[in-house]
Write a protein that holds these residues in place. Sequence first.
Motif, PDB file in Angstrom:
ATOM      1  N   ARG A  94      -1.863 -80.302  39.149  1.00 16.04           N
ATOM      2  CA  ARG A  94      -1.994 -78.898  39.560  1.00 16.04           C
ATOM      3  C   ARG A  94      -3.419 -78.529  39.947  1.00 16.04           C
ATOM      4  N   ARG A  95      -4.399 -79.249  39.409  1.00 14.34           N
ATOM      5  CA  ARG A  95      -5.782 -78.959  39.796  1.00 14.34           C
ATOM      6  C   ARG A  95      -5.993 -79.248  41.273  1.00 14.34           C
ATOM      7  N   ILE A  96      -5.486 -80.408  41.719  1.00 19.56           N
ATOM      8  CA  ILE A  96      -5.625 -80.767  43.130  1.00 19.56           C
ATOM      9  C   ILE A  96      -4.778 -79.827  43.992  1.00 19.56           C
ATOM     10  N   ARG A  97      -3.584 -79.463  43.498  1.00 23.69           N
ATOM     11  CA  ARG A  97      -2.739 -78.535  44.251  1.00 23.69           C
ATOM     12  C   ARG A  97      -3.453 -77.203  44.469  1.00 23.69           C
ATOM     13  N   LEU A  98      -4.077 -76.683  43.423  1.00 20.90           N
ATOM     14  CA  LEU A  98      -4.795 -75.411  43.554  1.00 20.90           C
ATOM     15  C   LEU A  98      -5.973 -75.533  44.505  1.00 20.90           C
ATOM     16  N   ALA A  99      -6.676 -76.686  44.429  1.00 23.45           N
ATOM     17  CA  ALA A  99      -7.812 -76.895  45.321  1.00 23.45           C
ATOM     18  C   ALA A  99      -7.360 -76.943  46.778  1.00 23.45           C
ATOM     19  N   LEU A 100      -6.253 -77.620  47.034  1.00 22.82           N
ATOM     20  CA  LEU A 100      -5.734 -77.698  48.405  1.00 22.82           C
ATOM     21  C   LEU A 100      -5.286 -76.322  48.913  1.00 22.82           C
ATOM     22  N   ASP A 101      -4.795 -75.488  48.017  1.00 23.63           N
ATOM     23  CA  ASP A 101      -4.307 -74.169  48.417  1.00 23.63           C
ATOM     24  C   ASP A 101      -5.421 -73.152  48.592  1.00 23.63           C
ATOM     25  N   THR A 102      -6.667 -73.559  48.252  1.00 16.26           N
ATOM     26  CA  THR A 102      -7.811 -72.648  48.386  1.00 16.26           C
ATOM     27  C   THR A 102      -8.554 -73.011  49.663  1.00 16.26           C
TER      28      THR A 102
ATOM     29  N   ASP B 239     -11.186 -71.220  51.174  1.00 15.44           N
ATOM     30  CA  ASP B 239     -12.539 -70.714  51.403  1.00 15.44           C
ATOM     31  C   ASP B 239     -13.625 -71.548  50.740  1.00 15.44           C
ATOM     32  N   VAL B 240     -13.283 -72.694  50.189  1.00 15.56           N
ATOM     33  CA  VAL B 240     -14.292 -73.541  49.550  1.00 15.56           C
ATOM     34  C   VAL B 240     -13.787 -74.981  49.587  1.00 15.56           C
ATOM     35  N   GLY B 241     -14.694 -75.932  49.556  1.00 19.87           N
ATOM     36  CA  GLY B 241     -14.303 -77.329  49.609  1.00 19.87           C
ATOM     37  C   GLY B 241     -13.512 -77.758  48.387  1.00 19.87           C
ATOM     38  N   LEU B 242     -12.720 -78.811  48.552  1.00 23.92           N
ATOM     39  CA  LEU B 242     -11.879 -79.288  47.461  1.00 23.92           C
ATOM     40  C   LEU B 242     -12.704 -79.730  46.260  1.00 23.92           C
ATOM     41  N   THR B 243     -13.761 -80.505  46.505  1.00 21.48           N
ATOM     42  CA  THR B 243     -14.567 -80.988  45.375  1.00 21.48           C
ATOM     43  C   THR B 243     -15.301 -79.841  44.695  1.00 21.48           C
ATOM     44  N   GLN B 244     -15.775 -78.885  45.498  1.00 21.92           N
ATOM     45  CA  GLN B 244     -16.462 -77.745  44.892  1.00 21.92           C
ATOM     46  C   GLN B 244     -15.508 -76.937  44.010  1.00 21.92           C
ATOM     47  N   PHE B 245     -14.262 -76.790  44.478  1.00 22.95           N
ATOM     48  CA  PHE B 245     -13.290 -76.049  43.679  1.00 22.95           C
ATOM     49  C   PHE B 245     -13.022 -76.759  42.359  1.00 22.95           C
ATOM     50  N   LEU B 246     -12.860 -78.085  42.419  1.00 26.23           N
ATOM     51  CA  LEU B 246     -12.561 -78.838  41.202  1.00 26.23           C
ATOM     52  C   LEU B 246     -13.714 -78.764  40.203  1.00 26.23           C
ATOM     53  N   ALA B 247     -14.940 -78.622  40.701  1.00 26.45           N
ATOM     54  CA  ALA B 247     -16.104 -78.532  39.803  1.00 26.45           C
ATOM     55  C   ALA B 247     -16.398 -77.088  39.401  1.00 26.45           C
ATOM     56  N   ALA B 248     -15.480 -76.165  39.699  1.00 27.17           N
ATOM     57  CA  ALA B 248     -15.629 -74.747  39.330  1.00 27.17           C
ATOM     58  C   ALA B 248     -16.769 -74.080  40.057  1.00 27.17           C
ATOM     59  N   ALA B 249     -17.192 -74.641  41.233  1.00 26.71           N
ATOM     60  CA  ALA B 249     -18.317 -74.067  41.958  1.00 26.71           C
ATOM     61  C   ALA B 249     -18.077 -72.626  42.402  1.00 26.71           C
ATOM     62  N   PRO B 250     -16.932 -72.309  43.022  1.00 23.04           N
ATOM     63  CA  PRO B 250     -16.744 -70.907  43.442  1.00 23.04           C
ATOM     64  C   PRO B 250     -16.673 -69.950  42.259  1.00 23.04           C
ATOM     65  N   GLN B 251     -16.172 -70.445  41.130  1.00 25.43           N
ATOM     66  CA  GLN B 251     -16.119 -69.587  39.947  1.00 25.43           C
ATOM     67  C   GLN B 251     -17.521 -69.235  39.460  1.00 25.43           C
ATOM     68  N   LEU B 252     -18.474 -70.175  39.667  1.00 21.94           N
ATOM     69  CA  LEU B 252     -19.852 -69.882  39.270  1.00 21.94           C
ATOM     70  C   LEU B 252     -20.402 -68.699  40.066  1.00 21.94           C
ATOM     71  N   GLU B 253     -20.174 -68.722  41.376  1.00 22.94           N
ATOM     72  CA  GLU B 253     -20.660 -67.609  42.205  1.00 22.94           C
ATOM     73  C   GLU B 253     -19.983 -66.302  41.795  1.00 22.94           C
ATOM     74  N   THR B 254     -18.692 -66.364  41.555  1.00 20.56           N
ATOM     75  CA  THR B 254     -17.976 -65.150  41.137  1.00 20.56           C
ATOM     76  C   THR B 254     -18.478 -64.667  39.781  1.00 20.56           C
ATOM     77  N   TRP B 255     -18.701 -65.597  38.863  1.00 16.76           N
ATOM     78  CA  TRP B 255     -19.178 -65.243  37.519  1.00 16.76           C
ATOM     79  C   TRP B 255     -20.515 -64.515  37.592  1.00 16.76           C
ATOM     80  N   TRP B 256     -21.353 -64.968  38.529  1.00 15.77           N
ATOM     81  CA  TRP B 256     -22.661 -64.332  38.723  1.00 15.77           C
ATOM     82  C   TRP B 256     -22.493 -62.964  39.404  1.00 15.77           C
ATOM     83  N   ALA B 257     -21.782 -62.945  40.525  1.00 16.43           N
ATOM     84  CA  ALA B 257     -21.689 -61.718  41.321  1.00 16.43           C
ATOM     85  C   ALA B 257     -20.922 -60.619  40.604  1.00 16.43           C
ATOM     86  N   GLN B 258     -19.942 -61.001  39.783  1.00 12.06           N
ATOM     87  CA  GLN B 258     -19.080 -59.999  39.143  1.00 12.06           C
ATOM     88  C   GLN B 258     -19.276 -59.974  37.635  1.00 12.06           C
TER      89      GLN B 258
END
Length: 878
Positions: free
Chosen positions: A309-317, A319-338
Motif C-alpha cells: 500500500r505504500r507504493i500504491r499511495l506513492a503512485l497515486d500521488t 505532485d511529488v516523486g515516488l521516492t520522495q513520497f516514500l521518505a515522507a518528504a512532502p509531509q515534512l513540507e506540510t508539517w512545516w507550513a501547517q
Amino acid sequence: MAPDSPSPNTPGWAGSLDPEQIETLSELKAGLNALRGALSYNALVKALKSQPGHEGPRLTLAPSTITNLLTGNSIPRQETVVAFLTACGLGRRAQVPWLRAWERVESGDLRRPGNAARVREGRPLLLGVHPSIQVDDEQNTTDLPAYVPRDFDEGLRTAVTTASRHGGFVLLIGDSSVGKTRSLFEAVRTQLPEWWLLHPDAADATGLQALEAQQVRRTVVWLNELQDHLDGPVPLTAAITRRLIEAGLVLVGTLWSDEYTSRIAARVPGRPDLHADARQLLDLAHLVRVPTSFTPAERCRAEAFSEDRRIRLALDTSDVGLTQFLAAAPQLETWWAQAPNPYAKALITAALDTRRMGARVPLSSELLAAAVPGYLTPTEQARAGQHWLEEALEYATTLLHGAASTLRPTGTMGRTTGYTVADYLHQQANRARHAVPVPEAVWRAIVDHHHPRDTQPLAGSARAWGEHRYAEALYRRAADRGDIYAGMQLGKLLLAAGRIEELRTRADAGDRGANSELVNLLAREGNLAELRTRSHAGDPVAARLFVAQLLQRGCVEEALSHLQRWADAGDAAAARYIRKVLAEQDRLQELSTLADDGDVNTSALAELLIKYGRLEELRTRADSGDRYAAYTLARFLVQQGEVDELRSRADAGDSGAGSVLAGLLARQGEVGEALAILRGFANAGDRDAACQLADLLAEHGDVDEATAILRPLTDSGFHGAWYRLANLLAEHGDVNGAMAVLLAQPYAGGSVLNASRVADVLAREGRLDDLRTLADAGNQPAASALAVLLAKLGHIDELRDRAGVAHSHAAWQYNALLARSGLLEELQARANAGDSAAEWHLTALARQSENVEDDASDHTETFLPLWRDLGGDHPPPP
C-alpha cells in the motif's frame, strides 16, 4: 543453452542442496560432488562440449581439473567452477548461489577490516536509506518496500563490477530523497554480496588511512552523503581516495547535486580555492546521475509492486516523486507550513534559515530560542506559554509516518545537544527562501550562540547580505579568541568604515590580523613615520614594507641603514639584499670594501667590474685567488671570443679559466681535451676540478671512474664530492650506497639541495622508510620529499606528527593541506601556537578572499624576501 535451473530429471540434480549454507572449502567440494550425482568425469567433459554456445571466454574442463576441483586442497578458480556448473546443467541464474558460495570460500581467510560486515548482511537503514512511511492500518510490514528497478541500474551495477576488478569509486549524484542510497545499496548487495562492507565515520577520515597498511581485500567503503566526509574535521582527501582505489578497494557514495556543482565549479580568480582537493577527488569517481522523479518506465515497473500500500499511495500521488513520497518528504513540507501554532513554525523556519546562512554544526536550543522571536508578531510573543520552546521542539522532532522529522535531535545518551534540519526540507527551503533576508533576531542569536567552527561561513553570509555589523561581531569574537584570519577580516571591515584608530588599538593590543591590515594601510598611504616606528619596535611586516617604501622613494641610504640593522640582528636575507641594493645602485666601491673586509660572496662586485670595463682590477682579484672573479672573468672571455687568453690563463694555473675552458670544449665535442685539462688540475690537487672531471666522465658513461674519483674525496670530507657521489649512486641503482654516503655526513647532508636527487629517486620508487631514515637524520631534501609524498598518499597522521617541528617541510605541507581543505579552525590554532607557515597560509587566504589589488607589500619582492627568519615571518621550505 543450459536451462536457468535444473529439474529433477537433470543428470546430477540434487534437490536438497542449499549452496547458501556453504562456508568452507570442504563444504563446497561436498556440495559440488553431490551436484554432479552419478555423472562421471568424462560425462561432465562431454556435457560441457555439447553446450551450443557460451558468452565470454570459452569454457574448458578436463578430468584432471575435475579431480583437483572435487578432491584438492586448494580453492579452485572461478572459471573452473563456472565450467563445472555448466557441465552439470545449471544455467546462469541457477549458478549465482553457487558462485556466491565459491566467493565466500575464496574470501573466507581475508582480514576483516575494522567492524566491517559482509555486504549481504548490511542493514540499509543504518547505511543511510531513508525509512519509509508507514500506512496506519498496515500490519507486519518490512522496514522498506520492495525495490523498484531504476533505468540507471544496469549502468550502476556495471560500474560497481568494473570497480571490483582493480579498485574504483562509484558516486551517485542527485537531490535528497530521490533514491540514491537505496539504489546504491541494492547494486552493491547484488554485485558484491560476499565482500566486506565498511561504513566509516564521516567526521574523521583517519580510519580509512589504515586500510592500505592492513592490506585488506574485497572491501566496499560506504560513503553515503559524501559532503559530510569532505567537510568533516579530518576530511576525506583525494590522496586517501587514490590510495584506497590503488589498493583494490571499491568506494561507493552519494552526493547532493548542489554539493557536487559547488565543488566542481571553476575557481574564482583572487579567491581561496577551498574545493581544489575535492575537485581532484571527484575526478576519480565514476558518476551516475539519479533523476528527481521516476520515468514512465520506472512507474510501470512500480505497478508490479503496488500490492504494497505504500507504493500504491506513492503512485497515486502526482505532485511529488515516488521516492520522495516514500521518505515522507512532502509531509515534512506540510508539517512545516501547517504547524499548529506560530512558535513551532517559527522554530523550524529559524533552523532552516540558520542552516541556509552556513551553519553546519547542530544548532543549540539556546540559538533557536533566541532566533524564534524574529518570526513572531509582538502579540504572538506576548502570548507565548511557559513551555512554548519544549512544545515547539517536540513538534519539530516528531517522526512523520515513522520515517523522518523536520528537525533531528543529536547528542549523547539521555542528553540532546543540538538539532539538524532534514536534508530534503533544507533543499526545498533553500530554493523557496533564497532571496528572503534573515530577521535581525536570528543574526543576534547566531552571534551569541553559534559554534566557533561555523564562524567563517556565517560571517561571510552576513557580509554577502549586507549585514556588516553582524559580520563584524562574528569576526570580532573569533579575533578575540586569537583567530588571525578573522582579525584580518575584521580589520578590512574597520578600514571600510573608516575606523582607523580602532584598528590601530587592536593592532597595538597584539591582534596580528589587525596589525597586518594596519601596516598595509600605512604602506598604501605612504606613512613612513609610523612604519618606521613599528619597524623599530620589531614588527617584521612593518620592516619589510618600510624598506620597500624607502627604496621606491629613492631613500637608499636609509633603506640600507635599516637593512643593516636587521642584518646585524642575524638576518642573512637582509645581508644578501644589502649586496643586491648596492649592485643595483652601482655602488662599486662599497662592494669592493665588503670584499676586502672578507665578504666571501663577491659575485655582485665581479659583475660590476665587467659592467664598467675594469678588467685589470678583475684580473687582479682573479689572480689573488678570488674564485668569483676568476669564473666571472673566464666567462667574459668566452663571451668575447678571447679563447687564447682563456687558454693562457688555464695553462698558468687559473682553475676558474681551466673549468670554463673545459666546459666550452666539452660543449664543442672536444671531450678528450676537456678531460685532459681537468685531469691536470685534479692531479695538482684541485678538488673542484676533480669533481667536474667526475661529472664529465659520468655524463659520458664512465660511471666507474667517476665513482673512483669521488669516493676518496668523499672520505676526505670534501663537501663538493659527497653529494655528487650520492646522486651518482642513486641514479645508477645503488640507492643503499647513496644513503650510506648521505648518512655518513653531518645531519645526513643537511639542507644541501644538490643532494636532492637521492630523495627524488626514493620518492619516485615510493621508499617511505628510507626517506624517513634520511629525514630523521637531518637531510632536508629527504624531509621535503617525504612531506610531499605523505601528503600525496594521504598519510595525514604522520604528516601532522612531523608538522610539530617548527618551520619543517612537513609543517608547510600540512598547513597547505589545511588551507586547501578549508580547515581554517585547525590552521588558526597552529598559527596561534607560533607556526609561521600556518600564519602565512592564513594571510594568503585572506588576501585571496578579498580579491584585492596589489598593495605596497607586493612590491617588496625585488628588494626583500616575502618572509624572514624573525618572529612570525618565516618562509616555506624550498
